[in-house]
Scaffold this motif. Structure first.
Motif, PDB file in Angstrom:
ATOM      1  N   GLU A 181      33.668  29.812  37.460  1.00  0.00           N
ATOM      2  CA  GLU A 181      34.436  29.456  38.546  1.00  0.00           C
ATOM      3  C   GLU A 181      34.151  28.333  39.366  1.00  0.00           C
ATOM      4  O   GLU A 181      35.160  28.175  40.260  1.00  0.00           O
ATOM      5  N   SER A 212      48.587  41.242  37.044  1.00  0.00           N
ATOM      6  CA  SER A 212      47.493  41.777  37.691  1.00  0.00           C
ATOM      7  C   SER A 212      47.736  43.099  38.048  1.00  0.00           C
ATOM      8  O   SER A 212      46.789  44.068  37.994  1.00  0.00           O
ATOM      9  N   GLU A 216      38.027  40.195  37.591  1.00  0.00           N
ATOM     10  CA  GLU A 216      39.393  39.380  38.492  1.00  0.00           C
ATOM     11  C   GLU A 216      39.274  40.056  39.802  1.00  0.00           C
ATOM     12  O   GLU A 216      39.301  39.366  40.904  1.00  0.00           O
ATOM     13  N   GLU A 217      38.818  41.448  40.200  1.00  0.00           N
ATOM     14  CA  GLU A 217      38.886  42.122  41.366  1.00  0.00           C
ATOM     15  C   GLU A 217      37.768  41.509  42.111  1.00  0.00           C
ATOM     16  O   GLU A 217      37.850  41.066  43.363  1.00  0.00           O
ATOM     17  N   SER A 227      36.670  45.144  37.607  1.00  0.00           N
ATOM     18  CA  SER A 227      36.964  43.592  36.458  1.00  0.00           C
ATOM     19  C   SER A 227      36.614  42.632  37.459  1.00  0.00           C
ATOM     20  O   SER A 227      36.351  42.689  38.811  1.00  0.00           O
ATOM     21  N   LYS A 250      52.319  36.278  37.753  1.00  0.00           N
ATOM     22  CA  LYS A 250      50.862  36.708  38.198  1.00  0.00           C
ATOM     23  C   LYS A 250      50.665  38.094  38.450  1.00  0.00           C
ATOM     24  O   LYS A 250      49.490  38.599  38.381  1.00  0.00           O
TER      25      LYS A 250
END
Lengths: 228, 228
Positions: free
Chosen positions: A29, B183, A112-113, A110, B179
């Motif tokens: 990232e 999510s 993402e979290e 996750s 998005k």
DNA sequence: GTTGGTGCTCAGGATGATTTCAGGTAGAAG
DNA sequence: CTTCTACCTGAAATCATCCTGAGCACCAAC
């Protein structure tokens, strides 16, 4: 890719799998990542690495995450601590341990979290590390979806936004209406070129560019954004 | 178990039964408890115990709850006082006596009710002792599964909770409906994007965000949560 | 069963964005 | 100065997006 250049993250977890997974993910990232496999090592590495964010597993050998957190906070440096707590740990104990951290994420989580949490922390504690490119009197902030002109956010429609972004990014360059249409509207656009004139006008209005000095008209050639 | 580690409660009541009942109950909830059997003792113990919350029976030997409360408040320390008043006391007298207290509970009361009052006090006067993460005017508490907005817990459905959590964690960022769907609902969700609009509306209602300043609509782009 | 809460869809209206158009203005060339 | 043409401008017409209130299906609690 949402990470920002220059953001340093220290990862501490005693499970090599998780450690590697997170390291690869965060590095991917765009973050600068450093790892440690126990609490003592984390403290030591924090000393010289000077991370912005420390992600700590709570249960670690040598020194648990809570103690590391406390020691880090004692140094009075600006550092954000995010704890990783296992779901199966006894609730009240975890509750106690996580006090003092700036955020915590309950395993399993996750990726993402975790990313979102990191972003949130950055915005809270290191706002200047985030946000936009400065070009002359403009600031393009894609993340917020807005463009600032002399520190003021412009209220733009999607098309206006796209056009202004294109002009600013290509400032100093003559842009024909055809080129603008292709880039902003897309090459499959079927309408008249007059639409560009209409939108240029709208931008000039919103920028207070009455004399057409910011967005210059080059008769017969197109337009050029001039950032003197 | 709703109590938080680090919250100190001083209990004062002259009836040993009640005192012990409450002490066990509160300690079982995770609070740090200290007891006193009369007003004078309560004041003395408060001196060194430094409780966050004092629960006072009104009718006590040595010094009544009202006087203890006044003395506590004179110290200008941040302390919450909850009074316990007997049912047979005349109402307006109770009203008068409890002036100065932060809350009062009429005997007989359920333990649940007392717990709720304690929570409310904590939220009002010691928000940082509660679990969770503070982000702007919000406080996310995953363990409890609730979100506070300006010290008040929001009554949210699971989906609302997920959406608000996502918005708060990503505040300042434009979030397209796609998005958000991916999510919060999951990428395999097959429905319409309108569902996002519907839930945004519901959140705006519950947040009192009539002007859409908290959750901003960026036409054609998505939504953005703006804190500060 | 009934009730209540939740998730989702739908249709209409409100609001804002996009495009077109028609006339006006102002450089450039002769 | 005149003419031509490219550009500007304001408003109208069209189009898209978003908001909103209602309604239906589902499930769990009573």
């Amino acid at each position: 890719m949402t990470g920002e250049k220059g953001v340093k993250i220290l990862l501490a977890d005693d499970e090599p799998n998780i450690l590697q997974f997170l390291e690869l993910g965060l590095a991917g990232e765009g973050y600068e990542v450093c790892t440690a496999e126990n609490g003592a090592e984390a403290l030591r590495k924090a000393e010289e690495f000077r991370p912005h964010i420390v992600i700590l597993d709570i249960m670690m050998p040598e020194m648990n995450g809570f103690d590391v957190c406390r020691k880090l906070k004692e140094r009075a440096e600006n550092v954000a601590v995010i704890m990783l707590s296992a779901k199966d740990a006894v609730d009240d104990r975890v509750a106690g341990l996580t006090l003092g951290a700036d955020d915590y994420v309950v395993k399993p989580f996750s990726f993402e979290e975790l990313l979102a949490r990191i972003q949130a922390r950055l915005r809270n504690q290191f706002p200047n590390l985030l946000g936009g490119v400065e070009i002359g009197p403009f600031r393009l902030d894609e993340r917020r979806g807005e463009i600032l002109y002399r520190t003021e956010a412009l209220a733009l429609s999607p098309t206006e936004y796209g056009l202004l972004k294109f002009l600013v990014l290509n400032h100093g360059i003559v842009l024909s209406k055809t080129k603008i249409l292709d880039s902003v509207w897309g090459y499959q656009f079927g309408g008249e070129e007059n639409i560009v004139e209409v939108y240029i006008r709208s931008l000039r209005d919103k920028l207070g560019d009455k004399e057409h000095r910011l967005i210059r008209t080059l008769r017969g050639a197109g337009y050029r954004m001039d950032l003197s």
